[in-house]
Every structure is written in C-alpha cells, then in structure tokens.
Write a protein that holds these residues in place. Structure first.
Motif, PDB file in Angstrom:
ATOM      1  N   LEU A 123     -25.164  29.151 -40.430  1.00  0.00           N
ATOM      2  CA  LEU A 123     -25.546  28.834 -39.052  1.00  0.00           C
ATOM      3  C   LEU A 123     -24.372  29.238 -38.179  1.00  0.00           C
ATOM      4  O   LEU A 123     -23.218  29.016 -38.547  1.00  0.00           O
ATOM      5  N   LYS A 124     -24.671  29.828 -37.017  1.00  0.00           N
ATOM      6  CA  LYS A 124     -23.603  30.197 -36.097  1.00  0.00           C
ATOM      7  C   LYS A 124     -23.979  29.708 -34.713  1.00  0.00           C
ATOM      8  O   LYS A 124     -25.139  29.851 -34.315  1.00  0.00           O
ATOM      9  N   LEU A 125     -23.039  29.129 -34.006  1.00  0.00           N
ATOM     10  CA  LEU A 125     -23.383  28.688 -32.655  1.00  0.00           C
ATOM     11  C   LEU A 125     -22.309  29.055 -31.646  1.00  0.00           C
ATOM     12  O   LEU A 125     -21.126  29.232 -31.979  1.00  0.00           O
ATOM     13  N   LEU A 181     -27.952  29.196 -30.879  1.00  0.00           N
ATOM     14  CA  LEU A 181     -27.872  28.900 -32.311  1.00  0.00           C
ATOM     15  C   LEU A 181     -28.571  29.978 -33.138  1.00  0.00           C
ATOM     16  O   LEU A 181     -29.771  30.182 -33.040  1.00  0.00           O
ATOM     17  N   ASP A 182     -27.770  30.671 -33.937  1.00  0.00           N
ATOM     18  CA  ASP A 182     -28.301  31.699 -34.845  1.00  0.00           C
ATOM     19  C   ASP A 182     -28.553  31.029 -36.194  1.00  0.00           C
ATOM     20  O   ASP A 182     -27.603  30.668 -36.902  1.00  0.00           O
ATOM     21  N   ILE A 183     -29.827  30.844 -36.517  1.00  0.00           N
ATOM     22  CA  ILE A 183     -30.184  30.232 -37.799  1.00  0.00           C
ATOM     23  C   ILE A 183     -30.409  31.357 -38.799  1.00  0.00           C
ATOM     24  O   ILE A 183     -31.425  32.044 -38.747  1.00  0.00           O
ATOM     25  N   SER A 184     -29.432  31.582 -39.660  1.00  0.00           N
ATOM     26  CA  SER A 184     -29.593  32.605 -40.691  1.00  0.00           C
ATOM     27  C   SER A 184     -29.759  31.910 -42.036  1.00  0.00           C
ATOM     28  O   SER A 184     -29.431  30.741 -42.167  1.00  0.00           O
ATOM     29  N   GLU A 185     -30.238  32.642 -43.021  1.00  0.00           N
ATOM     30  CA  GLU A 185     -30.544  31.979 -44.291  1.00  0.00           C
ATOM     31  C   GLU A 185     -29.301  31.487 -45.021  1.00  0.00           C
ATOM     32  O   GLU A 185     -29.351  30.525 -45.761  1.00  0.00           O
ATOM     33  N   ILE A 209     -36.808  36.017 -30.300  1.00  0.00           N
ATOM     34  CA  ILE A 209     -36.884  37.039 -31.340  1.00  0.00           C
ATOM     35  C   ILE A 209     -35.531  37.751 -31.369  1.00  0.00           C
ATOM     36  O   ILE A 209     -35.016  38.186 -30.336  1.00  0.00           O
ATOM     37  N   GLU A 210     -34.950  37.850 -32.566  1.00  0.00           N
ATOM     38  CA  GLU A 210     -33.531  38.205 -32.677  1.00  0.00           C
ATOM     39  C   GLU A 210     -33.109  39.523 -32.004  1.00  0.00           C
ATOM     40  O   GLU A 210     -32.067  39.560 -31.351  1.00  0.00           O
ATOM     41  N   PRO A 211     -33.855  40.623 -32.162  1.00  0.00           N
ATOM     42  CA  PRO A 211     -33.389  41.861 -31.521  1.00  0.00           C
ATOM     43  C   PRO A 211     -33.186  41.712 -29.999  1.00  0.00           C
ATOM     44  O   PRO A 211     -32.318  42.368 -29.422  1.00  0.00           O
ATOM     45  N   ILE A 266     -27.884  48.653 -34.980  1.00  0.00           N
ATOM     46  CA  ILE A 266     -28.098  48.317 -36.390  1.00  0.00           C
ATOM     47  C   ILE A 266     -27.358  47.030 -36.732  1.00  0.00           C
ATOM     48  O   ILE A 266     -26.140  46.949 -36.576  1.00  0.00           O
ATOM     49  N   ASP A 267     -28.114  46.030 -37.173  1.00  0.00           N
ATOM     50  CA  ASP A 267     -27.555  44.732 -37.535  1.00  0.00           C
ATOM     51  C   ASP A 267     -27.580  44.621 -39.062  1.00  0.00           C
ATOM     52  O   ASP A 267     -28.648  44.530 -39.663  1.00  0.00           O
ATOM     53  N   ILE A 268     -26.395  44.654 -39.660  1.00  0.00           N
ATOM     54  CA  ILE A 268     -26.319  44.592 -41.125  1.00  0.00           C
ATOM     55  C   ILE A 268     -25.908  43.183 -41.526  1.00  0.00           C
ATOM     56  O   ILE A 268     -24.751  42.788 -41.380  1.00  0.00           O
ATOM     57  N   LYS A 306     -28.696  38.858 -45.401  1.00  0.00           N
ATOM     58  CA  LYS A 306     -30.024  38.843 -46.029  1.00  0.00           C
ATOM     59  C   LYS A 306     -30.847  40.087 -45.737  1.00  0.00           C
ATOM     60  O   LYS A 306     -31.769  40.411 -46.476  1.00  0.00           O
ATOM     61  N   ARG A 307     -30.565  40.731 -44.588  1.00  0.00           N
ATOM     62  CA  ARG A 307     -31.385  41.885 -44.249  1.00  0.00           C
ATOM     63  C   ARG A 307     -30.680  42.763 -43.223  1.00  0.00           C
ATOM     64  O   ARG A 307     -29.719  42.361 -42.581  1.00  0.00           O
ATOM     65  N   THR A 308     -31.185  43.993 -43.090  1.00  0.00           N
ATOM     66  CA  THR A 308     -30.649  44.917 -42.099  1.00  0.00           C
ATOM     67  C   THR A 308     -31.793  45.358 -41.208  1.00  0.00           C
ATOM     68  O   THR A 308     -32.907  45.580 -41.683  1.00  0.00           O
TER      69      THR A 308
HETATM   70 MG   LIG Z   1     -27.642  37.822 -38.660  1.00  0.00          MG
END
Ligand SMILES: [Mg+2]
Ligand SMILES: Nc1ncnc2c1ncn2[C@@H]1O[C@H](COP(=O)(O)OP(=O)(O)OP(=O)(O)O)[C@@H](O)[C@H]1O
Length: 380
Positions: free
Chosen positions: A19-21, A12-16, A164-166, A192-194, A197-199
């Motif tokens: 949500l992606k699962l 589960l990717d909790i982004s601001e 931790i995401e990376p 590089i993750d664009i 909300k952030r890169t």
């Molecule tokens: Mg993301």
C-alpha cells in the motif's frame, strides 16, 4: 516551519503486494507533500484484484496511516485506485444523440468485456466534432467497486473517489494534466508502469488517454525466476535482482540473462502497441516520448535499452512534475537501501555484503496522481 493542516484527501494506491499513500498540501500556489509512506503486504492478500485477506490489508493500512515514512496524515478522506487488471479506460467515438448517456452506454458495450449491468461506468467529453464526440470512458465491475468502498469504510475512511489507475498516472507524470497548463496539447506519450504484479502501457495523445494495453511482465515473476535459477530464497532473489541488474559480471550473468529475456519481451510488446497506435490513429502523429514508472523502471539503463529498441526517446518519469517540491529532497526521503550477503560475484573467495541505494520515487506515481486529484478539483 512544518505545519500539518492539510484537509486534502489521502491518495491511496492499493497494490497487491504493498500500500502506498500520499497526502498533499498547499503553501501559497505551491503544492507540497505533507505525508508519504509505503507498507509491504504479505502474499495472498488479493486474488484477481479482489481483497482476499481483509484483516491483513486493514491492519497494514491502519499502521501506514498512523505512521507514514514522512510527515503526518491529517485527513480521513481518501481517493484510491481500483485494481488495474479489472478496469477499463478508452477513448471512444459516439455520434451526437439526444441522450448522450445512453449513446455512450451502447458504444461502451462493444468495448468492455463485461456485462453492462455488472459494471459502473463514467465518461467525459474530450473533443467535439459537428457530428460526434470523442469520449473518454472508464468502467469497473460493480462487485470490485463495492468491495473496495466497504473495505475503506471499514478502515474508517470516507471515500471521495475510486479511480482507474492510468488516469492517476497521467495526472502525476504529465504537465498536460495540470489545470493551469499553458502549453499546447500537441504531444503523444507512451507511459509504461512496470509493477510488482503487472506491467501496463498507456497511450496518451494531446490531452487524453487513447487506450491501455497490459504487458505480461511483473517484478514478482522476475524475482521468482531468479530464485529458481540461483536456488536461493525469494527475499534474497529480490535483493539480488535490484543489486545485480544487468551487470553480467555478477552472479555469473544469470540475473542479467533473466532480466534481458524479460526486457526483450517488453520491447516486443511496446513495439506492438506502437504499431497499433500508428495504424489506428494515423492523424495524431508519432509518439514523442516513452515515459517509464513503477519500481521496475529502476532497472539500470532500461530507458536507453527501450530507446534503442523502438527508436523513441525514453525517459524515467518525474512524478513530482506537477508539484512544487524539490526533486532532491524527495529522492533523499525515498531512498531505499538493499543489502545482500551472498556471493554473487562468481569468485567464491569473496564474501562481502553488497549494498546499493536507489530512489524509489517512481513507485509513488499512482499515489501522487490520486492525491493530486483532490487538489486539482479544488483548483478548477
Ligand atoms: Mg503499481
Ligand atoms: N532496481 C530494480 N530492478 C528491477 N526491479 C526493481 C528494481 N527496483 C524495484 N524493482 C521492482 O519493482 C516492483 C515494485 O514496483 P511498484 O512499487 O511500482 O509495484 P506495485 O505498484 O506495488 O505493483 P503493481 O503496480 O504491479 O500492483 C518490485 O517487483 C521490485 O522488485
């Protein structure tokens, strides 16, 4: 015949802003996607990585689990990521010591911009020399970890791990991270993750992350700038950004100009990260490749532009690389269509809706990496 019998945890990717699962399964030796989905979140659900509107996120998560875009969820276990801006991951050097845990803690204190009694940290030895260890250490504020754990419990999920995401990204994008990787650990990558909300850029060398840097660019900010410049709603600006991209004939070149400015900043930051890497890790050799992921990587020709600016081969990431799935099948499942009924041609008389379809797989790199953790641990 499709069978929904996976017992692997949900990634589960909790982004601001969404949500992606992903839930994976194995058929023989092949790792397959059993379920996958994404749901957008309203603005203001998070603040500085902390969950602000618990009810809204909870409602969205339940909806997503009950009704993913593809397949069916059959687990109540979860591996989720922590907010990238609030976490830390780095390769540190620690001298040999009787109490290695204590030695890691002492070294980490010099790197983490948080009080040690306010963080949880985890570490693993990546390489050993006669007198010292190279240790990959990760840290996150206790308050955030506890909040995310409580939140997931409230959603009736059992938390297998918070990551931790990376680390998740490397697992989905690099062959080197597969437990059965047979090649040599000799390549150096910049990932590089664009995002919305952030890169973030992660430098990965041989078999480990070295460090990450954040780059002050976000999809949301680009959309806001477009909305302002063209005096249109943000929802329309979002579509206009995706549809027009770097095409200077569309919207009188306004969108191209905004995007070009952001890409210029991006290239500058990538250049700085590469300089830092080359100065601090001269023994590791040059970066072999830059790998792009996150929704922002869909900007047409971005790979070629970065390649030209920094003279390093740049490619779109392949987050199915460690799975046994056909790419075409998932590109189809993950196709997103964007349609806009605005005159962005500059020719006032023409007003036909413009539609484009794009593959959104690169937005799933984190969720796939998280789900893969459950499968890989099982294989070790
Ligand atoms: Mg993301
Ligand atoms: N073709 C495109 N051109 C430019 N930007 C795009 C394109 N397609 C998607 N995006 C942007 O990608 C972003 C979404 O990417 P992604 O799903 O990786 O973000 P996220 O994981 O939700 O956010 P974050 O990682 O920052 O928390 C949005 O801002 C969207 O506008």
């Amino acid at each position: 015949m499709l069978t929904y019998n996976s017992t692997y945890p949900i990634g589960l990717d909790i982004s601001e802003l969404s949500l992606k699962l992903v839930q994976l399964n194995k058929s023989g030796e092949k790792i397959r996607v059993q379920a996958l989905g994404k749901i957008d979140l309203p603005d203001g659900c998070f603040q500085n990585g902390e969950i602000n509107n618990r009810q809204a996120v909870l409602g969205a998560l339940k909806k997503l689990i009950a009704n993913p875009k593809f397949g069916k969820i059959t687990s109540d276990e979860v591996i989720a990521c922590l907010p990238e801006t609030r976490t830390f991951v780095k390769l540190i050097e620690v001298e040999r010591a009787d109490n290695l845990e204590e030695a890691v803690k002492l070294e980490l204190e010099k790197h983490v911009p948080m009080a040690m009694d306010e963080i949880f940290f985890d570490w693993q030895v990546m390489a050993e020399l006669p007198d010292r260890f190279f240790i990959l250490a990760g840290a996150a504020p206790k308050a955030i970890v506890n909040q995310y754990t409580d939140f997931l419990k409230e959603a009736r999920l059992s938390v297998v791990a918070l990551e931790i995401e990376p680390i998740s990204l490397c697992r989905s994008l690099l062959n080197e991270e597969h437990p059965k990787f047979k090649g040599k650990y000799e390549k150096n990558y910049g990932i590089i993750d664009i995002g919305a909300k952030r890169t973030n850029m992660t430098i990965y060398s041989k078999n480990t992350i070295l460090f990450t840097i954040s780059i002050p660019i976000s999809g949301e900010e680009i959309t806001k700038n477009i909305a302002e410049a063209l005096e249109i709603e943000e929802s329309q600006a979002e579509k206009a950004k995706i549809i027009c991209g770097l095409d200077e004939k569309k919207a009188q070149g306004v969108i191209k100009n905004i995007l070009s400015g952001e890409i210029e900043d991006l290239n500058k930051k990538i250049g700085e990260a590469i300089d830092f890497y080359e100065n601090h890790f001269p023994g590791r050799g040059p970066l072999d490749k830059i790998i792009l992921c996150g929704g922002g990587a869909n900007i047409k020709n971005l790979d070629k532009i970065i390649n030209k600016a920094v003279s390093i081969g740049t490619t779109m990431g392949d987050d199915l690389i460690n799975l046994g799935e056909a790419k075409e099948k998932f590109s189809k499942i993950l196709e997103e269509t964007h349609s806009l009924n605005l005159d962005l041609t500059g020719k006032k008389e023409k007003k036909k809706p413009i539609t484009i379809t794009q593959d959104s797989s690169l937005s799933f790199a984190t969720a796939i990496g998280l789900a893969l953790r459950g499968v890989f641990i099982d294989e070790l």
